[in-house]
Design an enzyme around this catalytic site. Structure first.
Site, PDB file in Angstrom:
ATOM      1  N   LYS A 190     -19.409 -40.515  -1.105  1.00  0.00           N
ATOM      2  CA  LYS A 190     -18.506 -40.131  -2.197  1.00  0.00           C
ATOM      3  C   LYS A 190     -19.232 -39.205  -3.149  1.00  0.00           C
ATOM      4  CE  LYS A 190     -19.299 -43.588  -5.843  1.00  0.00           C
ATOM      5  NZ  LYS A 190     -19.023 -44.893  -6.395  1.00  0.00           N
TER       6      LYS A 190
ATOM      7  N   HIS B 280     -27.365 -53.776 -10.930  1.00  0.00           N
ATOM      8  CA  HIS B 280     -26.877 -52.530 -10.319  1.00  0.00           C
ATOM      9  C   HIS B 280     -28.005 -51.838  -9.541  1.00  0.00           C
ATOM     10  CE1 HIS B 280     -24.608 -48.993  -9.578  1.00  0.00           C
ATOM     11  NE2 HIS B 280     -25.450 -48.240 -10.270  1.00  0.00           N
TER      12      HIS B 280
END
Ligand code: R5P
Length: 337
Positions: free
Chosen positions: A200, A136
């Site tokens: 976002k 990640h």
């Protein structure tokens, strides 16, 4: 030390372990990995490993047999411990999906750094190196003082997109958030396309909202690139916003398909044409979900294991355009884009 790798697997992704072993022309080693009646994990290695180069393949994710994420982690740790006590010469943890990776820093007071805890546990149990894919955050490599090979699904995913004609000026590669821009740039470069970015925000954990889009998507096919899909909210909402800005179609690609909770339904009822993922995490009932395409990254892991065993470069695998998979990566279920 022998140049023949011994492959072992827990319960989280046995199919991938089998596939990797097959490509290395070895078998998956015998091991009993289940639970005692009291729910504690039970492990017993069924073969001699003395002096051997051993690889334990285990994603930190839910297993097809219903075991949870924490069971996967515990199985991995106990297998490594058992192998070390059985005198394996070197043990490599092969973790196609490194769970707990999103908790890689404190975002507020009194939180753990769970990705570091996992690294500590691997170290104390005796893993001498880690082979994983699309962490990640690449910085998680710094939680280890031993070698880490962070393999890329990008060549496999890009090869597939190219074979399906999703390349060049007709498409725009889109990052679904600011954190994924570097990854999206690499895809845009390989696919010779333009780039756009969705911004976002997360008002609360596992809930996402699109605030803005930078870049031109009108009249193009958008390919949204992410590292993982959890609730599906990020991609479903990004796709909606991209279509509202005039994109003709939206495809999504991601390395790790976690599909938490209702994610499959969320994505299926979204405006997304196809959701393309890899098999770092198993997805059993794909045939009932024609929008989903799963690609195998077994060859990439097999190549990396082979190179580690024979002391050859692993990074060389990713220098060229098509080197991530020697054979075209098999699509695990038929689905055409
Ligand atoms: C975020 O940093 C990740 O790259 C993914 O975008 C995120 O984990 C996806 O989560 P979800 O599917 O729950 O929106």
């Amino acid at each position: 030390m022998s140049h023949t790798p011994l492959i072992f697997s827990g319960n989280s992704n046995p199919t991938l372990a089998e596939e990797i072993a097959k490509r290395l022309k070895v078998h998956v080693g015998k091991a009993l990995v289940n639970k005692f009646k009291n729910e504690e994990t039970r492990v017993e290695i069924g073969e001699n490993v003395r002096g051997s180069e051993v690889f334990v393949v285990q994603s930190i994710c839910k297993a097809p047999n219903g075991n949870g994420v924490n069971d996967a982690l515990m199985e991995l740790l106990l297998m490594i411990d058992a192998l070390r006590r059985a005198s394996a010469a070197r043990i490599t943890a092969v973790i196609p999906y490194y769970g707990y990776a999103k908790q890689d820093k404190k975002t507020k007071g009194r939180e753990p750094i769970s990705a570091k805890v996992v690294a500590n546990l691997l170290k104390v149990t005796g893993a001498k190196r880690l082979v994983t894919m699309d962490l990640h955050a690449a910085q998680i490599q710094g939680f280890f003082d031993t070698p880490v090979d962070n393999l890329l699904a990008l060549p496999t995913l890009c090869d597939f997109l190219k074979r399906e004609g999703l390349k060049g000026n007709e498409i725009v590669v889109v990052s679904p958030d600011a954190g994924g821009v570097h990854r999206a740039e690499l895809f845009a470069k390989r696919l010779e396309s333009s780039l756009a970015i969705v911004f976002k925000r997360r008002p609360e954990p596992d809930v996402s909202e699109v605030t803005d889009i930078v870049g031109d998507v009108a009249g193009k096919i958008a390919v949204v690139v992410d590292d993982m899909i959890s609730t599906g909210g990020t991609l479903a909402k990004a796709a909606e916003a991209i279509k509202a800005r005039g994109a003709t179609k939206v495809y999504t690609v991601a390395t790790h398909g976690i599909f938490a909770g209702d994610a499959v339904n969320v994505l299926e009822s979204s405006v997304i044409e196809k959701i393309i993922i890899t098999n770092t995490i198993p997805f059993a009932d794909l045939k009932d979900h024609p929008k989903f395409v799963q690609l195998s990254i077994a060859q990439t892991f097999a190549d990396a294991i082979s190179r580690i065993t024979t002391n050859r470069s692993v990074s060389e695998l990713f220098n060229g355009e098509d080197t991530g998979a020697q054979d075209p990566s098999p699509v695990l279920e038929t689905a055409t884009v």
